[in-house]
Design a protein around this motif. Structure first.
Motif, PDB file in Angstrom:
ATOM      1  N   ARG A  45       0.837  -1.184   0.000  1.00  0.00           N
ATOM      2  CA  ARG A  45       0.000   0.000   0.000  1.00  0.00           C
ATOM      3  C   ARG A  45       0.881   1.247   0.000  1.00  0.00           C
ATOM      4  O   ARG A  45       1.759   1.402   0.853  1.00  0.00           O
ATOM      5  CB  ARG A  45      -0.923  -0.017   1.219  1.00  0.00           C
ATOM      6  N   ASP A  46       0.652   2.125  -0.948  1.00  0.00           N
ATOM      7  CA  ASP A  46       1.482   3.309  -1.124  1.00  0.00           C
ATOM      8  C   ASP A  46       0.719   4.571  -0.756  1.00  0.00           C
ATOM      9  O   ASP A  46      -0.466   4.715  -1.072  1.00  0.00           O
ATOM     10  CB  ASP A  46       1.965   3.432  -2.567  1.00  0.00           C
ATOM     11  N   LEU A  47       1.423   5.473  -0.130  1.00  0.00           N
ATOM     12  CA  LEU A  47       0.854   6.781   0.173  1.00  0.00           C
ATOM     13  C   LEU A  47       0.746   7.597  -1.106  1.00  0.00           C
ATOM     14  O   LEU A  47       1.694   7.673  -1.886  1.00  0.00           O
ATOM     15  CB  LEU A  47       1.728   7.502   1.195  1.00  0.00           C
ATOM     16  N   VAL A  48      -0.403   8.204  -1.324  1.00  0.00           N
ATOM     17  CA  VAL A  48      -0.651   9.015  -2.507  1.00  0.00           C
ATOM     18  C   VAL A  48      -0.571  10.499  -2.181  1.00  0.00           C
ATOM     19  O   VAL A  48       0.099  11.267  -2.874  1.00  0.00           O
ATOM     20  CB  VAL A  48      -2.015   8.690  -3.131  1.00  0.00           C
ATOM     21  N   SER A  49      -1.263  10.903  -1.136  1.00  0.00           N
ATOM     22  CA  SER A  49      -1.340  12.317  -0.798  1.00  0.00           C
ATOM     23  C   SER A  49      -1.721  12.479   0.656  1.00  0.00           C
ATOM     24  O   SER A  49      -2.480  11.677   1.196  1.00  0.00           O
ATOM     25  CB  SER A  49      -2.366  13.029  -1.690  1.00  0.00           C
ATOM     26  N   THR A  50      -1.197  13.514   1.277  1.00  0.00           N
ATOM     27  CA  THR A  50      -1.568  13.847   2.642  1.00  0.00           C
ATOM     28  C   THR A  50      -1.949  15.322   2.719  1.00  0.00           C
ATOM     29  O   THR A  50      -1.486  16.151   1.931  1.00  0.00           O
ATOM     30  CB  THR A  50      -0.436  13.586   3.646  1.00  0.00           C
ATOM     31  N   ILE A  51      -2.782  15.629   3.687  1.00  0.00           N
ATOM     32  CA  ILE A  51      -3.120  17.012   3.983  1.00  0.00           C
ATOM     33  C   ILE A  51      -3.300  17.121   5.487  1.00  0.00           C
ATOM     34  O   ILE A  51      -4.041  16.350   6.095  1.00  0.00           O
ATOM     35  CB  ILE A  51      -4.370  17.479   3.208  1.00  0.00           C
ATOM     36  N   THR A  52      -2.603  18.056   6.088  1.00  0.00           N
ATOM     37  CA  THR A  52      -2.685  18.245   7.523  1.00  0.00           C
ATOM     38  C   THR A  52      -3.834  19.169   7.866  1.00  0.00           C
ATOM     39  O   THR A  52      -4.418  19.832   7.002  1.00  0.00           O
ATOM     40  CB  THR A  52      -1.373  18.805   8.085  1.00  0.00           C
ATOM     41  N   SER A  53      -4.140  19.227   9.147  1.00  0.00           N
ATOM     42  CA  SER A  53      -5.244  20.060   9.597  1.00  0.00           C
ATOM     43  C   SER A  53      -4.993  21.541   9.351  1.00  0.00           C
ATOM     44  O   SER A  53      -5.949  22.316   9.263  1.00  0.00           O
ATOM     45  CB  SER A  53      -5.524  19.819  11.086  1.00  0.00           C
ATOM     46  N   ASP A  54      -3.735  21.934   9.244  1.00  0.00           N
ATOM     47  CA  ASP A  54      -3.421  23.325   8.948  1.00  0.00           C
ATOM     48  C   ASP A  54      -3.111  23.552   7.469  1.00  0.00           C
ATOM     49  O   ASP A  54      -2.578  24.602   7.098  1.00  0.00           O
ATOM     50  CB  ASP A  54      -2.284  23.834   9.822  1.00  0.00           C
ATOM     51  N   GLY A  55      -3.432  22.568   6.633  1.00  0.00           N
ATOM     52  CA  GLY A  55      -3.417  22.787   5.201  1.00  0.00           C
ATOM     53  C   GLY A  55      -2.157  22.431   4.451  1.00  0.00           C
ATOM     54  O   GLY A  55      -2.059  22.730   3.249  1.00  0.00           O
ATOM     55  N   LEU A  56      -1.187  21.809   5.095  1.00  0.00           N
ATOM     56  CA  LEU A  56       0.025  21.401   4.395  1.00  0.00           C
ATOM     57  C   LEU A  56      -0.264  20.151   3.573  1.00  0.00           C
ATOM     58  O   LEU A  56      -0.824  19.184   4.082  1.00  0.00           O
ATOM     59  CB  LEU A  56       1.159  21.148   5.374  1.00  0.00           C
ATOM     60  N   ILE A  57       0.143  20.157   2.323  1.00  0.00           N
ATOM     61  CA  ILE A  57      -0.210  19.123   1.370  1.00  0.00           C
ATOM     62  C   ILE A  57       1.043  18.498   0.769  1.00  0.00           C
ATOM     63  O   ILE A  57       2.026  19.189   0.504  1.00  0.00           O
ATOM     64  CB  ILE A  57      -1.094  19.713   0.250  1.00  0.00           C
ATOM     65  N   SER A  58       0.977  17.205   0.548  1.00  0.00           N
ATOM     66  CA  SER A  58       2.042  16.510  -0.155  1.00  0.00           C
ATOM     67  C   SER A  58       1.445  15.505  -1.125  1.00  0.00           C
ATOM     68  O   SER A  58       0.336  15.007  -0.921  1.00  0.00           O
ATOM     69  CB  SER A  58       2.990  15.806   0.820  1.00  0.00           C
ATOM     70  N   TYR A  59       2.194  15.211  -2.197  1.00  0.00           N
ATOM     71  CA  TYR A  59       1.809  14.227  -3.196  1.00  0.00           C
ATOM     72  C   TYR A  59       3.021  13.390  -3.562  1.00  0.00           C
ATOM     73  O   TYR A  59       4.160  13.867  -3.524  1.00  0.00           O
ATOM     74  CB  TYR A  59       1.308  14.878  -4.481  1.00  0.00           C
ATOM     75  N   ILE A  60       2.767  12.158  -3.946  1.00  0.00           N
ATOM     76  CA  ILE A  60       3.834  11.397  -4.568  1.00  0.00           C
ATOM     77  C   ILE A  60       4.047  11.945  -5.973  1.00  0.00           C
ATOM     78  O   ILE A  60       3.143  12.518  -6.586  1.00  0.00           O
ATOM     79  CB  ILE A  60       3.526   9.890  -4.609  1.00  0.00           C
ATOM     80  N   ASP A  61       5.261  11.755  -6.474  1.00  0.00           N
ATOM     81  CA  ASP A  61       5.624  12.369  -7.742  1.00  0.00           C
ATOM     82  C   ASP A  61       4.716  11.942  -8.894  1.00  0.00           C
ATOM     83  O   ASP A  61       4.422  12.739  -9.787  1.00  0.00           O
ATOM     84  CB  ASP A  61       7.078  12.032  -8.086  1.00  0.00           C
TER      85      ASP A  61
END
Length: 125
Positions: A45-61
């Motif tokens: 299982r791979d992480l695709v995207s995260t978003i924190t409660s204060d709005g910080l966002i990340s994506y896999i390439d």
């Protein structure tokens, strides 16, 4: 007790779009973050995207520029807008979230402790 209920999965043509939704319900404490994972048979299982409660966002390439994650803080709902879909995006997508007690603080690292049931996304060429 927190439940994550997903919707929006289905089939799409390559180049098309789908939007996934994940609603958190039950006892809602401090939400540290929410995320989307995906998994294909025989693979981790791979992480695709995260978003924190204060709005910080990340994506896999591999999804940058094509997927957009967002959240409705008032309703504790997570979304994943998937555009320009590719066959490689075919997977079971899982919603995940980290909630901690109100007296606790969020870790700098996202560590999910609640999971949705998964929803199938199939992209055809």
């Amino acid at each position: 007790q927190v439940q994550l209920v997903e919707s929006g999965g289905g089939s799409a043509q390559a180049g098309g779009s789908l939007k996934l939704s994940c609603a958190a319900s039950g006892y809602i404490a401090r939400r540290c973050g929410m995320a989307w994972y995906r998994q294909t048979p025989g693979k981790e299982r791979d992480l695709v995207s995260t978003i924190t409660s204060d709005g910080l966002i990340s994506y896999i390439d591999s999804v940058k520029g094509r997927f957009t994650v967002s959240q409705d803080n008032a309703n504790n709902t997570l979304y994943l807008q998937m555009s320009n879909l590719k066959t490689e995006d075919t997977a079971v997508y899982y919603c995940a979230a980290q909630f901690v007690p109100w007296y606790a603080v969020c870790s700098h690292a996202f560590t999910p402790n609640y999971w949705g049931q998964g929803t199938q996304v199939t992209v055809s060429s």
